[in-house]
Design an enzyme around this catalytic site. Structure first.
Site, PDB file in Angstrom:
ATOM      1  N   HIS A 509       5.289  13.620   0.039  1.00  0.00           N
ATOM      2  CA  HIS A 509       4.512  12.384   0.004  1.00  0.00           C
ATOM      3  C   HIS A 509       4.963  11.419   1.091  1.00  0.00           C
ATOM      4  CE1 HIS A 509       2.404   8.972  -2.098  1.00  0.00           C
ATOM      5  NE2 HIS A 509       3.342   8.288  -1.469  1.00  0.00           N
ATOM      6  N   GLU A 510       6.262  11.173   1.164  1.00  0.00           N
ATOM      7  CA  GLU A 510       6.754  10.211   2.140  1.00  0.00           C
ATOM      8  C   GLU A 510       6.563  10.701   3.573  1.00  0.00           C
ATOM      9  OE1 GLU A 510       7.322   7.227   1.355  1.00  0.00           O
ATOM     10  OE2 GLU A 510       7.221   7.636  -0.792  1.00  0.00           O
ATOM     11  N   HIS A 513       3.235   9.562   4.750  1.00  0.00           N
ATOM     12  CA  HIS A 513       3.266   8.226   5.346  1.00  0.00           C
ATOM     13  C   HIS A 513       3.803   8.303   6.779  1.00  0.00           C
ATOM     14  CE1 HIS A 513       2.063   5.763   2.022  1.00  0.00           C
ATOM     15  NE2 HIS A 513       3.081   6.085   1.250  1.00  0.00           N
ATOM     16  N   HIS A 516       1.324   9.507   9.242  1.00  0.00           N
ATOM     17  CA  HIS A 516       0.285   8.497   9.420  1.00  0.00           C
ATOM     18  C   HIS A 516       0.708   7.523  10.525  1.00  0.00           C
ATOM     19  CE1 HIS A 516      -2.699   5.570   7.213  1.00  0.00           C
ATOM     20  NE2 HIS A 516      -3.134   5.940   8.392  1.00  0.00           N
TER      21      HIS A 516
END
Length: 722
Positions: A509-510, A513, A516
């Site tokens: 998940h991280e 980020h 992104h």
């Protein structure tokens, strides 16, 4: 979770000038703003004075000390305001170049110092940093107001905004103009002088209160840690968890074993502690923290909610939720309430079925009475084992930290996007547990730096997040320097570093980020990377979670800590099936918090709130989510997302983003799966775009149509039957 610094580029750089004249078209020969007057300078001995000479301007943590930050902030604000004044008072007609581009280039020192400090204050807090946060918070709020409430500055921005269609600007420049104008309006630039003064007062007070909430929470979480002196009471905990508890006690100068608190109602030890009384003690320490003593957050959060309602009223909104959501994809609180409410019946039905199984397991164990919150996770684990014959300790043997990171997360990034990671031991980090990696693009060219800070420690806030030390911008010529932060408990000395399956998923998940920010490909820093609305920012990260269980990926990293053998097919099948277990609890726990957030921020200026617990109970009952055994993931006094972070009236964003993520993952899966071609599509159409266009248009540019909720419900194991 994405955690932005207080002075992210979208704040520091959204500064403008003012003039009575009509804007002219952008040209290469546009007159420059008048040179800023001389202001104070930092001494050369302060390493924050200039951009770091390390690769990609990475902070030189070998030179930065706490003493450097306060003067950097003070001089940075002075320099920034001198730049803003020069733009605002430029006698030339406002142009895109001499106003908005000049804004984007301003505030370099302040932004540089803030990006370093606020990551350190979250990941390695200490007394000095906490004190500086408290001191500087109101000053930063005032500084921001000095920019956004500058009438001449707004006049100049408005002139460009009003004539944007006539200036021959490209699409990204038009987007920057619109976003900047909207930021000024939301900050109060269009208000009367009296109203602007009131906004300043409210912003200052809110800054003080939100900082106080965070400081109280950190203190309360430390004070509420549960000390156990009898080893026998820890029956059920793994050897690694016991060793970690012993080390925590030693570090705190206590005899025994210290069960520290993470910032959620549930605590991981609740799923394994055999001693019911200790489970109750641990749950109550978590659920009732910051409700008494010097660290009591009850009066603080009530005042925050009331002041936010008062501020919203100045802008003509009935409540803070209405004010906040105008800049989000959802646009309107009713849209959010409808979304959350539409899921409640199915989610509660699933949770009630799970509760029946929990109660039956308790009865079989000789425990009478209702299911209590401190019973749920413990007996859910027993039900899970009965249903799937799954031994959590056995499963953990296949999730070795290094392999999850390198053969799982990094491997997936290479398969999707062609990027590779090389550890850089020559670059200084801010803590011995932090590793630094250089990232190389698909063509082998260096493109970014990545800091990996995964282990829990004293002074680190709970949860997991991504921050940006240096953001991407073609205008500024900067490459990304990004950090991922988690709170994985370090294994005891001599013990292998294993992680739970949930922690492995969070690592994916991280990294979502991180990429992104990494793949941002835009001109203007305030539109770059993760500078998007809250209900979009969790989309790319949640999208990456599902690759953690992709057959090819999990087979590559889930290998036994001793033998190196891949996880057996039957055990993997159980893990996958068990992954859908207890999702009624998980989803209801989240929905309750999201609805609680919306209720706190739906109050009007006439609201009279005397008791936090009563408000919570009424809010949960109103929406039919008041199951005693499933409290909200965050109760109000430790709901840092909304009272100390940037998610006020926005915690729903995780669900909204998950709708996008589930829909996007299903689309990728059904059109090719884990291939470079599909990864390039996601990179080009989503990750590279930042906030350069309307975000729903960005999504439709990727898939060709708006998302639906079907994939989300399937992802969460919620029955679609009517």
């Amino acid at each position: 979770m994405l955690r932005k610094t207080l002075l992210a580029s979208s704040v520091v750089l959204a500064l403008a000038a003012c003039s009575d004249t009509t804007p002219t078209a952008q040209t290469a020969a546009a007159p420059a703003a008048k040179a800023a007057p001389q202001v104070a300078q930092l001494p050369d001995s302060n390493p924050l004075k200039n951009a770091s000479t390390l690769q990609y301007q990475a902070p030189d943590f070998s030179r930065i000390t706490d003493e450097h930050f306060k003067p950097a902030f003070e001089v940075g604000m002075a320099q920034h305001m001198a730049e803003i004044d020069a733009i605002a008072n430029n006698p030339e007609a406002p142009t895109f170049e001499n106003t908005l581009v000049a804004m984007e280039k301003s505030g370099a020192l302040l932004s540089r110092a803030a990006s370093v400090f606020y990551n350190l204050s979250s990941s390695t807090s200490n007394d000095a940093r906490r004190a500086l946060e408290t001191e500087m918070g109101p000053k930063f709020a005032e500084h921001q107001d000095n920019v956004y409430l500058n009438a001449k500055l707004f006049e100049r921005v408005k002139a460009i905004y009003d004539h944007r269609a006539e200036l021959g600007l490209d699409a990204e420049s038009i987007r920057l103009t619109e976003v900047t104008y909207e930021q000024f309006v939301r900050a109060g630039a269009d208000l009367s002088p009296e109203q602007k003064l009131k906004v300043r007062e409210l912003n200052k007070k809110l800054s003080e209160l939100t900082n106080q909430f965070g400081q109280n929470l950190l203190a309360a979480s430390q004070e509420s840690a549960v000390l156990v002196t009898d080893l026998a009471q820890l029956s059920g905990l793994s050897e690694g968890a016991i060793a970690s508890a012993k080390a925590a006690a030693e570090k705190a100068g206590k005899e025994g074993y210290l069960l520290t608190l993470t910032n959620t109602t549930r605590q991981s030890a609740l799923s394994s502690l055999d001693n019911r009384e200790l489970r109750q003690r641990l749950w109550e320490a978590s659920a009732f923290r910051a409700t008494s003593g010097e660290a009591d957050n009850q009066a603080v959060l009530i005042e925050i909610a009331q002041l936010r309602a008062e501020k919203a009223a100045l802008f003509g909104f009935d409540n803070w939720a209405g004010y906040k959501l105008q800049s989000q994809m959802a646009k309107d609180p009713n849209t959010v309430m409808d979304l959350l409410g539409s899921m409640v019946p199915k989610v509660v039905a699933n949770a009630n079925k799970e509760a029946e199984e929990i109660a039956a397991m308790m009865a079989a164990d000789g425990v009478e009475g209702e299911v209590k919150p401190w019973d749920w996770l413990y007996y859910a684990e027993k039900v899970r084992q009965q249903k799937f014959n799954l031994d959590a300790a056995e499963v953990a043997q296949y999730f070795v930290f290094d392999k999850v990171l390198e053969d799982g997360v990094f491997y997936t990034m290479e398969r999707q996007y062609g990027i590779t990671f090389k550890q850089r031991t020559d670059l200084p980090a801010y803590h011995p547990d932090v590793d630094v990696y250089e990232i190389f693009d698909k063509d082998g060219k260096s493109m970014a730096l990545f800091y990996a800070d995964y282990y829990a420690r004293e002074g680190k806030r709970g949860g997991a997040w991504m921050n940006v030390f240096v953001g991407q911008s073609h205008l500024l010529g900067t490459q990304p320097v990004i950090v991922n932060v988690m709170n994985i408990e370090k294994a005891g000395e001599g013990q292998p570093q294993l992680v739970s399956f949930d922690e492995a998923t969070t690592m994916f998940h991280e990294m979502g980020h991180a990429v992104h920010g990494l793949f941002s490909d835009v001109n203007y820093p305030s539109l770059a990377g993760t500078n998007v609305s809250r209900d979009f920012v969790e989309f790319p990260s949640t999208f990456q979670e599902d690759w953690a269980v992709h057959p090819e990926v999990i087979a590559n990293y889930a290998k036994h800590v001793e033998t190196g053998e891949p996880i057996p097919a039957d055990l993997l099948a159980k893990v996958m099936a068990a992954g859908k277990f207890n999702l009624g609890f998980d989803t209801l726990e989240y929905l309750s918090s999201a609805l609680l957030d919306m209720e706190w921020h739906a109050i009007g200026t006439d609201a009279k709130i005397d008791n936090v617990a009563d408000f919570e109970a009424e809010a949960l009952a109103k929406h039919g989510v008041d199951l005693a055994a499933i409290p909200p993931r965050y109760k109000s006094t430790y709901f840092a997302h909304i009272f100390a972070g940037g998610y006020s009236a926005g915690y729903y964003a995780y669900l909204w983003s998950e709708i996008l993520a589930a829909d996007a993952f299903a689309h990728i899966r059904d059109t090719g799966g884990l291939t470079r071609e599909r990864g390039e599509l996601f990179r080009d159409k989503i990750l590279s775009m930042g906030n350069t266009q309307d975000l729903m248009e960005t999504y439709k540019g990727f898939k060709g149509e708006e998302p639906t909720t079907e994939a989300l419900l399937i992802r969460r194991g919620i029955s679609l039957a009517k």
